[in-house]
Motif scaffolding. Structure first.
Motif, PDB file in Angstrom:
ATOM      1  N   MET A   1       0.832  -1.174   0.000  1.00  0.00           N
ATOM      2  CA  MET A   1       0.000   0.000   0.000  1.00  0.00           C
ATOM      3  C   MET A   1       0.884   1.247   0.000  1.00  0.00           C
ATOM      4  N   VAL A   2       0.466   2.235  -0.753  1.00  0.00           N
ATOM      5  CA  VAL A   2       1.237   3.467  -0.909  1.00  0.00           C
ATOM      6  C   VAL A   2       0.398   4.641  -0.421  1.00  0.00           C
ATOM      7  N   ILE A   3       1.053   5.573   0.258  1.00  0.00           N
ATOM      8  CA  ILE A   3       0.373   6.789   0.707  1.00  0.00           C
ATOM      9  C   ILE A   3       0.150   7.670  -0.516  1.00  0.00           C
ATOM     10  N   THR A   4      -1.107   7.920  -0.843  1.00  0.00           N
ATOM     11  CA  THR A   4      -1.429   8.711  -2.034  1.00  0.00           C
ATOM     12  C   THR A   4      -1.859  10.131  -1.686  1.00  0.00           C
ATOM     13  N   ALA A   5      -2.239  10.383  -0.435  1.00  0.00           N
ATOM     14  CA  ALA A   5      -2.614  11.741  -0.036  1.00  0.00           C
ATOM     15  C   ALA A   5      -2.502  11.893   1.472  1.00  0.00           C
ATOM     16  N   LEU A   6      -2.120  13.095   1.878  1.00  0.00           N
ATOM     17  CA  LEU A   6      -2.134  13.498   3.282  1.00  0.00           C
ATOM     18  C   LEU A   6      -2.937  14.791   3.317  1.00  0.00           C
ATOM     19  N   ARG A   7      -4.160  14.723   3.841  1.00  0.00           N
ATOM     20  CA  ARG A   7      -5.055  15.887   3.820  1.00  0.00           C
ATOM     21  C   ARG A   7      -5.217  16.452   5.224  1.00  0.00           C
ATOM     22  N   GLU A   8      -4.919  17.745   5.334  1.00  0.00           N
ATOM     23  CA  GLU A   8      -5.037  18.436   6.619  1.00  0.00           C
ATOM     24  C   GLU A   8      -6.498  18.495   7.048  1.00  0.00           C
ATOM     25  N   GLN A   9      -6.721  18.219   8.309  1.00  0.00           N
ATOM     26  CA  GLN A   9      -8.056  18.271   8.900  1.00  0.00           C
ATOM     27  C   GLN A   9      -8.044  19.298  10.038  1.00  0.00           C
ATOM     28  N   ALA A  10      -9.174  19.509  10.638  1.00  0.00           N
ATOM     29  CA  ALA A  10      -9.283  20.451  11.758  1.00  0.00           C
ATOM     30  C   ALA A  10      -8.503  19.944  12.980  1.00  0.00           C
ATOM     31  N   ARG A  11      -8.112  20.871  13.839  1.00  0.00           N
ATOM     32  CA  ARG A  11      -7.468  20.601  15.135  1.00  0.00           C
ATOM     33  C   ARG A  11      -6.187  19.785  15.029  1.00  0.00           C
ATOM     34  N   GLY A  12      -5.360  20.111  14.040  1.00  0.00           N
ATOM     35  CA  GLY A  12      -4.040  19.491  13.947  1.00  0.00           C
ATOM     36  C   GLY A  12      -4.049  18.017  13.596  1.00  0.00           C
ATOM     37  N   ARG A  13      -4.968  17.607  12.781  1.00  0.00           N
ATOM     38  CA  ARG A  13      -5.061  16.202  12.386  1.00  0.00           C
ATOM     39  C   ARG A  13      -4.869  16.084  10.883  1.00  0.00           C
ATOM     40  N   VAL A  14      -4.495  14.905  10.445  1.00  0.00           N
ATOM     41  CA  VAL A  14      -4.232  14.649   9.031  1.00  0.00           C
ATOM     42  C   VAL A  14      -4.936  13.359   8.632  1.00  0.00           C
ATOM     43  N   GLU A  15      -5.622  13.408   7.477  1.00  0.00           N
ATOM     44  CA  GLU A  15      -6.263  12.210   6.930  1.00  0.00           C
ATOM     45  C   GLU A  15      -5.269  11.551   5.977  1.00  0.00           C
ATOM     46  N   ILE A  16      -4.988  10.285   6.216  1.00  0.00           N
ATOM     47  CA  ILE A  16      -4.047   9.531   5.385  1.00  0.00           C
ATOM     48  C   ILE A  16      -4.849   8.712   4.376  1.00  0.00           C
ATOM     49  N   HIS A  17      -4.472   8.839   3.098  1.00  0.00           N
ATOM     50  CA  HIS A  17      -5.095   8.036   2.042  1.00  0.00           C
ATOM     51  C   HIS A  17      -4.078   6.998   1.580  1.00  0.00           C
ATOM     52  N   LEU A  18      -4.519   5.755   1.526  1.00  0.00           N
ATOM     53  CA  LEU A  18      -3.697   4.658   1.003  1.00  0.00           C
ATOM     54  C   LEU A  18      -4.343   4.169  -0.290  1.00  0.00           C
ATOM     55  N   ASP A  19      -3.546   4.125  -1.347  1.00  0.00           N
ATOM     56  CA  ASP A  19      -4.037   3.671  -2.649  1.00  0.00           C
ATOM     57  C   ASP A  19      -5.339   4.387  -3.028  1.00  0.00           C
ATOM     58  N   ASP A  20      -5.326   5.711  -2.886  1.00  0.00           N
ATOM     59  CA  ASP A  20      -6.447   6.591  -3.246  1.00  0.00           C
ATOM     60  C   ASP A  20      -7.720   6.368  -2.422  1.00  0.00           C
ATOM     61  N   ARG A  21      -7.590   5.775  -1.239  1.00  0.00           N
ATOM     62  CA  ARG A  21      -8.737   5.586  -0.351  1.00  0.00           C
ATOM     63  C   ARG A  21      -8.417   6.153   1.024  1.00  0.00           C
ATOM     64  N   PRO A  22      -9.397   6.813   1.656  1.00  0.00           N
ATOM     65  CA  PRO A  22      -9.166   7.289   3.022  1.00  0.00           C
ATOM     66  C   PRO A  22      -8.869   6.106   3.942  1.00  0.00           C
ATOM     67  N   TRP A  23      -7.842   6.257   4.766  1.00  0.00           N
ATOM     68  CA  TRP A  23      -7.463   5.170   5.660  1.00  0.00           C
ATOM     69  C   TRP A  23      -7.699   5.546   7.110  1.00  0.00           C
ATOM     70  N   ARG A  24      -6.995   6.586   7.614  1.00  0.00           N
ATOM     71  CA  ARG A  24      -7.113   7.001   9.013  1.00  0.00           C
ATOM     72  C   ARG A  24      -6.906   8.495   9.138  1.00  0.00           C
ATOM     73  N   VAL A  25      -7.447   9.049  10.217  1.00  0.00           N
ATOM     74  CA  VAL A  25      -7.171  10.438  10.583  1.00  0.00           C
ATOM     75  C   VAL A  25      -6.371  10.375  11.877  1.00  0.00           C
TER      76      VAL A  25
END
Length: 192
Positions: free
Chosen positions: A1-25
């Motif tokens: 699995m490859v990290i395809t996106a790191l999206r900034e979220q509210a309150r200092g959190r980041v949403e990690i996308h693996l293979d173009d799918r949301p994985w965890r915040v």
């Protein structure tokens, strides 16, 4: 699995996308400390590092919750984190981080608690006991006691003119004042 996106979220959190799918915040600092980046494979080592950083972030969050209410010693904070189920390695890392930041400082805890107890009419023995019970080491206890007004002067002020008042002497003895100090004050009052 490859990290395809790191999206900034509210309150200092980041949403990690693996293979173009949301994985965890997760907390942003855990992402940074784990060295995650877009295009990097989330292999076993990266996952372990992220898990360790997540435990550390949770330990810091729990410690901040404890410190929000009052200043506590390093040992007392470690005990509280342990009761909350925080692993030893995460507690150790979190405590070291908080000490470097100046948020955990046994000297400050000892000085503040000693001043507070002395202000409420406690003697050196009771203050020493309370500080040692809080997990403050002897060096900080001694420095905190040395910074206080001398016990004899505190006892004389609390007694006022009633150095011969047996009830007042008993009360001070029960609050940890040294028996010799109280005897000196009584002898001084008898001489006057």
């Amino acid at each position: 699995m490859v990290i395809t996106a790191l999206r900034e979220q509210a309150r200092g959190r980041v949403e990690i996308h693996l293979d173009d799918r949301p994985w965890r915040v997760v907390p942003a600092d855990a992402v940074v400390r784990a060295g995650l980046a877009v295009g990097r494979a989330l292999d076993r080592d990266a996952a372990r590092t992220l898990a360790r950083e997540l435990r550390r972030a949770e330990a810091l969050k729990a410690a901040a919750g404890v410190l929000r209410h009052r200043d506590v010693s390093r040992r007392r904070l470690d005990e509280r984190l342990e009761r909350r189920g925080v692993r030893a390695d995460a507690r150790r890392d979190a405590l070291a981080t908080l000490e470097r930041a100046g948020l955990v400082d046994d000297a400050r805890v000892a000085e503040g608690r000693a001043r507070s107890l002395a202000g409420r009419g406690y003697g050196d023995a009771a203050i020493r006991f309370a500080l040692e019970d809080d997990g403050v080491d002897e060096e900080h206890v001694a420095a905190a006691l040395a910074a206080l007004e001398p016990e004899r002067e505190r006892a004389a002020r609390l007694l006022g003119g009633g150095a011969g008042d047996v009830k007042a002497l008993r009360r001070l003895a029960a609050k940890g004042f040294d028996a010799e100090t109280l005897a000196e004050l009584t002898a001084f009052a008898d001489d006057g």
